[in-house]
Design a protein around this motif. Structure first.
Motif, PDB file in Angstrom:
ATOM      1  N   ASN A  54      14.669  56.198  50.973  1.00 15.96           N
ATOM      2  CA  ASN A  54      13.548  56.787  51.697  1.00 15.96           C
ATOM      3  C   ASN A  54      12.860  57.849  50.844  1.00 15.96           C
ATOM      4  O   ASN A  54      11.625  57.884  50.775  1.00 15.96           O
ATOM      5  N   MET A  55      13.639  58.697  50.189  1.00 11.32           N
ATOM      6  CA  MET A  55      13.060  59.730  49.327  1.00 11.32           C
ATOM      7  C   MET A  55      12.385  59.087  48.117  1.00 11.32           C
ATOM      8  O   MET A  55      11.349  59.574  47.656  1.00 11.32           O
ATOM      9  N   ALA A  56      12.954  58.011  47.597  1.00  6.57           N
ATOM     10  CA  ALA A  56      12.334  57.306  46.467  1.00  6.57           C
ATOM     11  C   ALA A  56      10.946  56.804  46.839  1.00  6.57           C
ATOM     12  O   ALA A  56      10.005  56.892  46.047  1.00  6.57           O
ATOM     13  N   ILE A  57      10.804  56.306  48.053  1.00  4.00           N
ATOM     14  CA  ILE A  57       9.495  55.836  48.517  1.00  4.00           C
ATOM     15  C   ILE A  57       8.523  57.013  48.616  1.00  4.00           C
ATOM     16  O   ILE A  57       7.382  56.937  48.156  1.00  4.00           O
ATOM     17  N   ARG A  58       8.980  58.117  49.187  1.00  3.55           N
ATOM     18  CA  ARG A  58       8.119  59.296  49.333  1.00  3.55           C
ATOM     19  C   ARG A  58       7.676  59.828  47.969  1.00  3.55           C
ATOM     20  O   ARG A  58       6.497  60.136  47.766  1.00  3.55           O
ATOM     21  N   LEU A  59       8.639  59.957  47.051  1.00  2.00           N
ATOM     22  CA  LEU A  59       8.303  60.458  45.716  1.00  2.00           C
ATOM     23  C   LEU A  59       7.378  59.492  44.980  1.00  2.00           C
ATOM     24  O   LEU A  59       6.472  59.914  44.267  1.00  2.00           O
ATOM     25  N   PHE A  62       3.936  60.009  46.307  1.00  2.49           N
ATOM     26  CA  PHE A  62       3.383  61.285  45.877  1.00  2.49           C
ATOM     27  C   PHE A  62       2.997  61.291  44.401  1.00  2.49           C
ATOM     28  O   PHE A  62       1.954  61.809  44.017  1.00  2.49           O
ATOM     29  N   THR A  63       3.842  60.690  43.560  1.00  2.00           N
ATOM     30  CA  THR A  63       3.613  60.713  42.111  1.00  2.00           C
ATOM     31  C   THR A  63       2.915  59.469  41.590  1.00  2.00           C
ATOM     32  O   THR A  63       2.684  59.339  40.393  1.00  2.00           O
ATOM     33  N   GLN A  64       2.619  58.535  42.487  1.00  2.00           N
ATOM     34  CA  GLN A  64       2.012  57.261  42.106  1.00  2.00           C
ATOM     35  C   GLN A  64       2.880  56.516  41.091  1.00  2.00           C
ATOM     36  O   GLN A  64       2.397  55.953  40.113  1.00  2.00           O
ATOM     37  N   THR A  65       4.181  56.549  41.345  1.00  2.00           N
ATOM     38  CA  THR A  65       5.145  55.780  40.561  1.00  2.00           C
ATOM     39  C   THR A  65       5.857  54.845  41.529  1.00  2.00           C
ATOM     40  O   THR A  65       5.646  54.921  42.743  1.00  2.00           O
ATOM     41  N   SER A  66       6.710  54.009  40.998  1.00  2.00           N
ATOM     42  CA  SER A  66       7.406  53.069  41.875  1.00  2.00           C
ATOM     43  C   SER A  66       8.681  53.709  42.447  1.00  2.00           C
ATOM     44  O   SER A  66       9.317  54.530  41.789  1.00  2.00           O
ATOM     45  N   PRO A  67       9.046  53.316  43.661  1.00  2.00           N
ATOM     46  CA  PRO A  67      10.324  53.776  44.212  1.00  2.00           C
ATOM     47  C   PRO A  67      11.493  53.341  43.333  1.00  2.00           C
ATOM     48  O   PRO A  67      12.483  54.049  43.217  1.00  2.00           O
ATOM     49  N   GLU A  68      11.340  52.194  42.684  1.00  2.00           N
ATOM     50  CA  GLU A  68      12.402  51.686  41.810  1.00  2.00           C
ATOM     51  C   GLU A  68      12.673  52.635  40.648  1.00  2.00           C
ATOM     52  O   GLU A  68      13.822  52.783  40.218  1.00  2.00           O
ATOM     53  N   PHE A  69      11.632  53.281  40.140  1.00  2.00           N
ATOM     54  CA  PHE A  69      11.821  54.262  39.073  1.00  2.00           C
ATOM     55  C   PHE A  69      12.811  55.329  39.523  1.00  2.00           C
ATOM     56  O   PHE A  69      13.769  55.654  38.822  1.00  2.00           O
ATOM     57  N   TRP A  70      12.578  55.883  40.712  1.00  2.00           N
ATOM     58  CA  TRP A  70      13.433  56.948  41.232  1.00  2.00           C
ATOM     59  C   TRP A  70      14.829  56.443  41.557  1.00  2.00           C
ATOM     60  O   TRP A  70      15.827  57.114  41.273  1.00  2.00           O
ATOM     61  N   LEU A  71      14.916  55.255  42.131  1.00  2.00           N
ATOM     62  CA  LEU A  71      16.232  54.693  42.455  1.00  2.00           C
ATOM     63  C   LEU A  71      17.028  54.365  41.199  1.00  2.00           C
ATOM     64  O   LEU A  71      18.259  54.522  41.178  1.00  2.00           O
TER      65      LEU A  71
END
Length: 100
Positions: A54-59, A62-71
């Protein structure tokens, strides 16, 4: 098994250095923009909490990056930490059926 002796960078470090510092945001300011509590951001920034999907999607939004990057950042930390577990059994690799 993860062999590196160096722990991967926790996503919280990126939040702290690449979002908060670079954009001049406070933890409360980021929390407000993401719709979460300051406590949630603090836990991530101080590496006391893992980054959720969920936070990956939010970030990502916000940053115009993919949730997969954060995960992927979180997964690297999780796998490294799991690989450091000395209680893992020694498991012999599966031998190919052709060798039998």
């Amino acid at each position: 098994m993860i062999r590196s002796n160096v722990r991967p960078t926790h996503p919280g470090v990126y939040i702290k250095e690449d979002i908060l510092a670079e954009f001049g945001l406070s933890q409360q300011g980021l929390a407000d923009r993401l719709g979460v509590t300051r406590k949630t951001i603090s836990a991530l920034v101080n590496e006391r909490q893992a980054l959720s999907a969920n936070m990956a999607i939010r970030l990502g939004m916000f940053t115009q990056t993919s949730p997969e990057f954060w995960l992927n950042l979180q997964e690297a930390v999780d796998l490294w930490e799991a690989g450091q577990d000395k209680s893992l059994p020694k498991i012999k690799p599966f031998e190919a059926l052709a060798e039998a």
